[in-house]
Scaffold this motif. Structure first.
Motif, PDB file in Angstrom:
ATOM      1  N   HIS A 165       0.867  -1.171   0.000  1.00 31.13           N
ATOM      2  CA  HIS A 165       0.000   0.000   0.000  1.00 31.13           C
ATOM      3  C   HIS A 165       0.907   1.226   0.000  1.00 31.13           C
ATOM      4  CE1 HIS A 165       1.154   0.015   4.216  1.00 31.13           C
ATOM      5  NE2 HIS A 165       0.721   1.277   4.288  1.00 31.13           N
ATOM      6  N   GLY A 171     -10.133   5.022  -2.476  1.00 32.75           N
ATOM      7  CA  GLY A 171     -10.334   4.710  -3.884  1.00 32.75           C
ATOM      8  C   GLY A 171      -9.074   5.014  -4.692  1.00 32.75           C
ATOM      9  N   ASP A 198      -2.896  -2.161 -11.942  1.00 34.29           N
ATOM     10  CA  ASP A 198      -3.949  -2.629 -11.036  1.00 34.29           C
ATOM     11  C   ASP A 198      -3.311  -3.679 -10.126  1.00 34.29           C
ATOM     12  OD1 ASP A 198      -6.449  -3.116  -9.923  1.00 34.29           O
ATOM     13  OD2 ASP A 198      -7.473  -3.117 -11.858  1.00 34.29           O
ATOM     14  N   ARG A 223      -4.426  -0.650  -1.667  1.00 35.26           N
ATOM     15  CA  ARG A 223      -5.493   0.087  -0.969  1.00 35.26           C
ATOM     16  C   ARG A 223      -6.375   0.909  -1.914  1.00 35.26           C
ATOM     17  NH1 ARG A 223      -2.976   2.313   4.767  1.00 35.26           N
ATOM     18  NH2 ARG A 223      -2.503   0.243   5.621  1.00 35.26           N
ATOM     19  N   TYR A 225      -8.399  -0.472  -3.528  1.00 33.95           N
ATOM     20  CA  TYR A 225      -9.652  -1.225  -3.308  1.00 33.95           C
ATOM     21  C   TYR A 225      -9.993  -1.162  -1.818  1.00 33.95           C
ATOM     22  CZ  TYR A 225      -9.256  -3.204  -7.990  1.00 33.95           C
ATOM     23  OH  TYR A 225      -9.192  -3.362  -9.354  1.00 33.95           O
ATOM     24  N   LYS A 226     -11.188  -0.700  -1.507  1.00 36.52           N
ATOM     25  CA  LYS A 226     -11.570  -0.613  -0.081  1.00 36.52           C
ATOM     26  C   LYS A 226     -11.632  -2.008   0.556  1.00 36.52           C
ATOM     27  CE  LYS A 226     -16.625  -0.249  -0.888  1.00 36.52           C
ATOM     28  NZ  LYS A 226     -16.577  -0.976  -2.147  1.00 36.52           N
ATOM     29  N   GLU A 227     -11.785  -3.016  -0.301  1.00 39.33           N
ATOM     30  CA  GLU A 227     -11.847  -4.398   0.197  1.00 39.33           C
ATOM     31  C   GLU A 227     -10.551  -4.811   0.899  1.00 39.33           C
ATOM     32  OE1 GLU A 227     -12.669  -3.371  -2.801  1.00 39.33           O
ATOM     33  OE2 GLU A 227     -14.611  -4.188  -3.403  1.00 39.33           O
ATOM     34  N   GLU A 228      -9.444  -4.162   0.555  1.00 42.63           N
ATOM     35  CA  GLU A 228      -8.160  -4.497   1.183  1.00 42.63           C
ATOM     36  C   GLU A 228      -8.238  -4.300   2.702  1.00 42.63           C
ATOM     37  OE1 GLU A 228      -5.359  -5.797   0.995  1.00 42.63           O
ATOM     38  OE2 GLU A 228      -3.878  -4.687   2.170  1.00 42.63           O
ATOM     39  N   ASP A 232     -11.598  -8.301   2.913  1.00 47.60           N
ATOM     40  CA  ASP A 232     -12.683  -8.985   2.205  1.00 47.60           C
ATOM     41  C   ASP A 232     -12.186 -10.321   1.621  1.00 47.60           C
ATOM     42  OD1 ASP A 232     -15.424  -8.493   0.636  1.00 47.60           O
ATOM     43  OD2 ASP A 232     -13.948  -9.355  -0.753  1.00 47.60           O
ATOM     44  N   PHE A 235     -11.868 -10.551  -2.204  1.00 52.20           N
ATOM     45  CA  PHE A 235     -10.732  -9.766  -2.702  1.00 52.20           C
ATOM     46  C   PHE A 235      -9.423 -10.509  -2.418  1.00 52.20           C
ATOM     47  CE2 PHE A 235      -7.598  -6.245  -2.046  1.00 52.20           C
ATOM     48  CZ  PHE A 235      -7.569  -5.783  -3.345  1.00 52.20           C
ATOM     49  N   LYS A 238      -8.956 -13.159  -4.862  1.00 56.91           N
ATOM     50  CA  LYS A 238      -8.504 -12.651  -6.169  1.00 56.91           C
ATOM     51  C   LYS A 238      -7.006 -12.351  -6.144  1.00 56.91           C
ATOM     52  CE  LYS A 238     -12.839 -10.594  -7.595  1.00 56.91           C
ATOM     53  NZ  LYS A 238     -13.624  -9.376  -7.543  1.00 56.91           N
TER      54      LYS A 238
END
Ligand code: ADP
Ligand code: X15
Length: 507
Positions: A165, A171, A198, A223, A225-228, A232, A235, A238
């Protein structure tokens, strides 16, 4: 004492060191350093019989080496093991004692060429480095510290998928892209680092597919992705789907249970510790679990809500607590003082009151700055003046501690034997507000020379110490501020806890 250069050299040598497990073979009833960092994380046994790690929430470390022994330079597995014990020896006030240390987490050094060649390795590092307004790296300590693990992997033919991160973006935020890190990584690693735009998805899969053995692909800020941060599971799945195995070397983020630090370990095996993570734990566990007293902590910086909670536990361990940086205004407000437009966390005011009361009850010297440097705006060219802490006018903000406070803090530090520092005293990035941080850095360097154990943790604190040119003088430069404080608190670090257990070594 470990210098930054020596530490870098040591890390380089650790990279070629195959293992970090057995330490010594003697047993005794010597002083024991204990630190609770979770039921599965670390253990050491003084007996041939290994204790059940799972059943004990405590870390036990025993050492037969004196403080001045092997330092950080490891030439072989045995030397490495001895040096670990030597560092832990610091926790025993340098007294000679006998015992063993055994690491309970599997290490990247346990993985050999046959395990790594052609394998896609997901490496979580903490490359959260400070950047200036032109996106130049102002301190590369965290990048340098990540190099030994990556080099070890590439030299064993792995395909490295590097993840980190940067900052706390909400976002996708271009100024928090990892792109500015590519040239420095390429230079330090000696391989051409490829950057993906990405961290998941088809483009990343394609880039991974074309990665050669020994290649390095840097993913974009995880970061974005808020899922980090929510850890989640989908996520994490993935992220994990593009790799074969996992290495966590992000000590600075080990106190966060995020998808890339904790979640992925459920989908990638083996999941092992990198050399930096090991080294940090080896030093910090030893030095702070049974510190030479008087023991002081200096806490500053801007992450008030992250760090104010740590103070409660620090009050159980330290003799002196010095507060600076953005932390202090919440305490002033709790005392009924006006703080102008300074950084304040209103929902922590009650906690600040409780902490001041608790410090009194415990007999801990909690020192707040008595004077502050204030500014009429948050800028390098702001108008500034020094005022008593009780006299901050409306519209002005405190951006540094004043000269009287520097003097009081320095005198308090003169009485100590161990000091841990996290968080700058002011906005040191602006010259007008750097004096507090720089004076404390110089003071700690001076004390290091007199045998005081000095530990500096946190991206910005380390950057400040580097800026002053005294990093080499400190006992230990840690890449984690919050992480080292949580370790000191006795908290479990989820990023460590999630890793595979080491195969027990009977000693
Ligand atoms: N009085 C203050 N007001 C606002 N920000 C501050 C103040 N004092 C220090 N800071 C800022 O705190 C930041 C570092 O905080 P933090 O991230 O908590 O430290 P670290 O990275 O060492 O853990 C620096 O960028 C510094 O400018
Ligand atoms: O800079 C970091 O922590 P630190 O400022 O406590 O050293 C780490 O990269 C963790 O970042 P976070 O506190 O945004 O999770």
């Amino acid at each position: 004492m470990a210098s930054a250069t020596a530490a870098a050299a040591a890390l380089g040598r650790i990279a070629s060191t195959p293992n970090l497990q057995a330490v010594s073979s003697s047993s005794t009833s010597s002083p024991v350093a204990r630190l609770a960092i979770g039921s599965r994380s670390w253990s050491a046994s003084p007996h041939r019989r290994l204790r059940s790690i799972a059943s004990s929430p405590l870390l036990e470390v025993k050492s037969r080496f004196g403080l001045g022994a092997a330092s950080n330079l490891f030439a072989s597995e045995n030397d490495l093991a001895s040096a670990v014990a030597a560092q832990v020896g610091g926790a025993n006030n340098g007294r000679g004692c006998r015992g063993v240390v055994s690491m309970a987490k599997r290490s990247v050094g346990d993985l050999k060429e046959s395990d790594l060649k052609g394998k896609k390795v997901f490496v979580r590092a903490d490359l959260n480095v400070p950047l200036d307004e032109n996106q130049n790296i102002t301190d590369d300590t965290r990048i340098r510290a990540a190099v030994p693990t990556i080099k070890y992997l590439i030299s064993n033919g792995a395909k490295v998928i590097l993840t980190s991160h940067l900052g706390r973006p909400k976002g996708v935020t271009p100024k928090y892209s990892l792109k500015p890190l590519v040239p420095r990584l390429t230079e330090l690693l000696g391989v051409n680092v490829v950057k993906a735009d990405d961290c998941i998805g088809a483009e990343v899969e394609k880039a991974v597919a074309s990665l050669p053995n020994g290649g390095v692909l840097l993913l974009e800020n995880v970061r974005f992705y808020k899922e980090e941060e929510k850890n989640d599971p989908e996520f994490a799945k993935k992220l994990a789907s593009i790799a074969d195995l996992y290495v966590n070397d992000a000590f600075g983020t080990a106190h966060r249970a995020h998808a890339s630090t904790e979640g992925v370990t459920k989908y990638l095996k083996p999941a092992v510790a990198g050399f930096l993570l090991q080294k940090e734990l080896d030093y910090l566990v030893g030095a702070v679990s049974n510190p030479k007293k008087p023991f002081a902590a200096i806490v500053g910086g801007s992450k008030v809500s992250s760090k104010i909670g740590v103070i409660e536990s620090l009050l159980e361990k330290v003799d002196i607590l010095l507060l600076g940086g953005g932390m202090i205004f919440t305490f002033y407000k709790a005392q009924g003082l006006k703080v102008g437009s300074s950084l304040v966390e209103d929902d922590k005011i009650e906690l600040a009151k409780t902490l001041m009361q608790k410090a009194k009850e415990k007999g801990v010297s909690l020192l707040l700055p008595t004077d502050v440097v204030i500014a009429d705006k948050f800028a390098a060219d702001a108008n500034s003046k020094v005022v008593p802490a009780s006299d901050i006018p409306d519209g002005w903000m405190g951006l540094d501690i004043g000269a009287d406070s520097i003097k009081t803090f320095s005198e308090a530090l003169d009485t100590t034997k161990t000091v841990i520092w996290n968080g700058p005293m002011g906005v040191f990035e602006f010259d007008k507000f750097a004096a507090g941080t720089e004076s404390i850095a110089k003071k700690l360097a001076e004390l290091s020379g007199k045998g005081v154990i000095t530990i500096i943790g946190g991206g910005d604190s380390v950057a400040a110490v580097e800026k002053v040119g005294v990093a080499e003088k400190m006992s230990h430069i840690s890449t984690g501020g919050g992480a080292s404080l949580e370790l000191l608190e006795g908290k479990t670090l989820p990023g460590v806890l999630a890793l595979d257990e080491a195969v027990p070594v009977t000693v």
